[in-house]
Design a protein around this motif. Sequence first.
Motif, mmCIF file in Angstrom:
data_model
loop_
_atom_site.group_PDB
_atom_site.id
_atom_site.type_symbol
_atom_site.label_atom_id
_atom_site.label_comp_id
_atom_site.label_asym_id
_atom_site.label_seq_id
_atom_site.Cartn_x
_atom_site.Cartn_y
_atom_site.Cartn_z
ATOM 1 N N PRO A 143 91.252 -1.827 -87.411
ATOM 2 C CA PRO A 143 89.835 -1.927 -87.582
ATOM 3 C C PRO A 143 89.059 -1.903 -86.231
ATOM 4 N N ILE A 144 87.616 -1.395 -86.583
ATOM 5 C CA ILE A 144 86.741 -1.572 -85.610
ATOM 6 C C ILE A 144 85.595 -2.360 -86.210
ATOM 7 N N TYR A 145 85.288 -3.527 -85.256
ATOM 8 C CA TYR A 145 84.254 -4.322 -85.466
ATOM 9 C C TYR A 145 83.052 -4.093 -85.060
ATOM 10 N N VAL A 146 82.162 -4.193 -85.876
ATOM 11 C CA VAL A 146 80.822 -3.904 -85.442
ATOM 12 C C VAL A 146 79.841 -5.138 -85.805
ATOM 13 N N SER A 147 78.426 -5.250 -85.397
ATOM 14 C CA SER A 147 77.708 -6.470 -85.622
ATOM 15 C C SER A 147 76.514 -5.669 -86.367
ATOM 16 N N PHE A 182 81.698 2.421 -74.896
ATOM 17 C CA PHE A 182 81.538 0.920 -74.202
ATOM 18 C C PHE A 182 80.876 -0.065 -75.059
ATOM 19 N N ASP A 183 79.541 -0.208 -75.095
ATOM 20 C CA ASP A 183 78.940 -1.483 -75.959
ATOM 21 C C ASP A 183 78.929 -1.136 -77.445
ATOM 22 N N SER A 184 78.879 0.128 -77.545
ATOM 23 C CA SER A 184 78.781 0.434 -78.991
ATOM 24 C C SER A 184 79.682 1.525 -79.535
ATOM 25 N N ILE A 185 79.759 1.711 -80.955
ATOM 26 C CA ILE A 185 80.579 2.538 -81.494
ATOM 27 C C ILE A 185 79.902 3.624 -82.156
ATOM 28 N N LEU A 186 80.287 4.957 -81.942
ATOM 29 C CA LEU A 186 79.710 6.220 -82.722
ATOM 30 C C LEU A 186 80.076 6.524 -83.581
ATOM 31 N N VAL A 187 79.571 6.653 -84.745
ATOM 32 C CA VAL A 187 80.085 6.733 -86.033
ATOM 33 C C VAL A 187 79.484 8.232 -86.572
ATOM 34 N N GLU A 188 80.526 9.283 -86.698
ATOM 35 C CA GLU A 188 80.017 10.676 -86.968
ATOM 36 C C GLU A 188 80.680 11.318 -88.364
ATOM 37 N N VAL A 189 79.665 11.785 -88.923
ATOM 38 C CA VAL A 189 79.860 12.525 -90.254
ATOM 39 C C VAL A 189 79.497 13.782 -90.237
ATOM 40 N N SER A 190 80.741 14.672 -90.451
ATOM 41 C CA SER A 190 80.799 16.046 -90.100
ATOM 42 C C SER A 190 80.989 16.807 -91.385
ATOM 43 N N ASP A 191 80.232 17.611 -91.606
ATOM 44 C CA ASP A 191 80.676 18.849 -92.737
ATOM 45 C C ASP A 191 80.881 20.278 -92.624
ATOM 46 N N GLU A 234 66.515 2.557 -86.811
ATOM 47 C CA GLU A 234 65.692 1.926 -85.793
ATOM 48 C C GLU A 234 65.384 0.548 -86.048
ATOM 49 N N ALA A 235 65.506 0.008 -87.133
ATOM 50 C CA ALA A 235 65.443 -1.338 -87.336
ATOM 51 C C ALA A 235 66.628 -2.198 -86.553
ATOM 52 N N HIS A 236 67.701 -1.585 -86.502
ATOM 53 C CA HIS A 236 68.798 -1.805 -85.925
ATOM 54 C C HIS A 236 68.745 -1.563 -84.263
ATOM 55 N N ARG A 237 67.625 -1.026 -83.756
ATOM 56 C CA ARG A 237 67.582 -0.391 -82.558
ATOM 57 C C ARG A 237 68.856 0.404 -82.087
ATOM 58 N N GLN A 238 69.163 1.299 -83.092
ATOM 59 C CA GLN A 238 70.350 2.273 -82.979
ATOM 60 C C GLN A 238 69.832 3.330 -82.978
ATOM 61 N N THR A 239 70.516 4.591 -82.682
ATOM 62 C CA THR A 239 70.054 5.829 -82.825
ATOM 63 C C THR A 239 70.737 6.879 -83.778
ATOM 64 N N ILE A 240 70.364 8.030 -83.950
ATOM 65 C CA ILE A 240 70.905 9.006 -84.964
ATOM 66 C C ILE A 240 70.692 10.392 -84.346
ATOM 67 N N ASP A 257 76.422 -1.577 -82.840
ATOM 68 C CA ASP A 257 76.832 -2.617 -81.697
ATOM 69 C C ASP A 257 78.211 -2.979 -81.956
ATOM 70 N N LYS A 258 78.880 -2.971 -80.987
ATOM 71 C CA LYS A 258 80.336 -3.677 -81.111
ATOM 72 C C LYS A 258 80.265 -5.149 -81.247
#
Length: 259
Positions: A143-147, A182-191, A234-240, A257-258
């Motif tokens: 598992p990878i736990y995020v918040s 480090f502090d965050s997890i990068l999730v990548e969806v590639s096709d 954006e509402a999560h203060r995250q980027t794409i 965020d982790k």
Amino acid sequence: LEGKDIGKELEEELTKWAAKRGNELTRLREMERYRKEFLGNVSHELKTPIFNIQGYILTLLDGGLEDESINRVYLERAEKSINRMISIVKDLEEISKLESGELTLNPEKFNVVALVQEIADSLEMKALNRGIKIVIARSKDTPIYVSADKKSISQVIVNLLVNSINYGKDGGTTIVSFSDMFDSILVEVSDDGVGIDQKDLNRIFERFFRADKSRSRESGGTGLGLAIVKHILEAHRQTINVRSKLGEGSSFAFTLDKA
Ligand code: ADP
């Protein structure tokens, strides 16, 4: 001399005031333009299915009802158009909630690998219809736990996976991978699908913008999916971020965020 200074101060104040009013006016004009454009887009999007439904009904009333071979076809087409309208209205509701700040995020700790797996399973049939395989580059048992707000992040993952199927190539592969940052997890969806032209890349997150218009409509796309994705992150203060090459494929990567 004193009078001169007061005059100068007054002039400076006035200039500042005018600049502020000018900015406000520009902002108001911008909002008004945005509102008009939005209304224009919405009515344009809804017009097509409405006119289609009207056409099907008129054909049925005009003798089509008696003809068993065509009445079913026309009713099915009308149903498809209605489903399209429902998708558009649902997406519009979502966008308006997000834009008015009505969406309250309820962050919780969850295993993002398991969530991706669950969503991929639910989309398996859709993917298989095009011979597309969704590969998750990690087992849910590691598992990878995020918040984050699980419900809205599910929506982000659904929208990205659905796009990877709609704009993927027959028999292609979608890969979901996770990287530790480090502090965050990068999730990548590639096709490995149709890809996006460089000139369109910075516009695909705009509401109703479509690089591939025919494919989008054919697959039931509303042109709002990525706008919703962007708002939620954006509402999560995250980027794409997106990387893509026409004819080769696309890759969308967002952070969480982790926990
Ligand atoms: P739609 O409902 O049209 O898919 P989206 O907001 O999800 O709307 O996407 C906007 C546009 O971005 C799409 O119409 C398509 O042209 C392009 N696009 C999105 N995802 C992909 C992808 N994985 N590969 C190629 N093009 C894509």
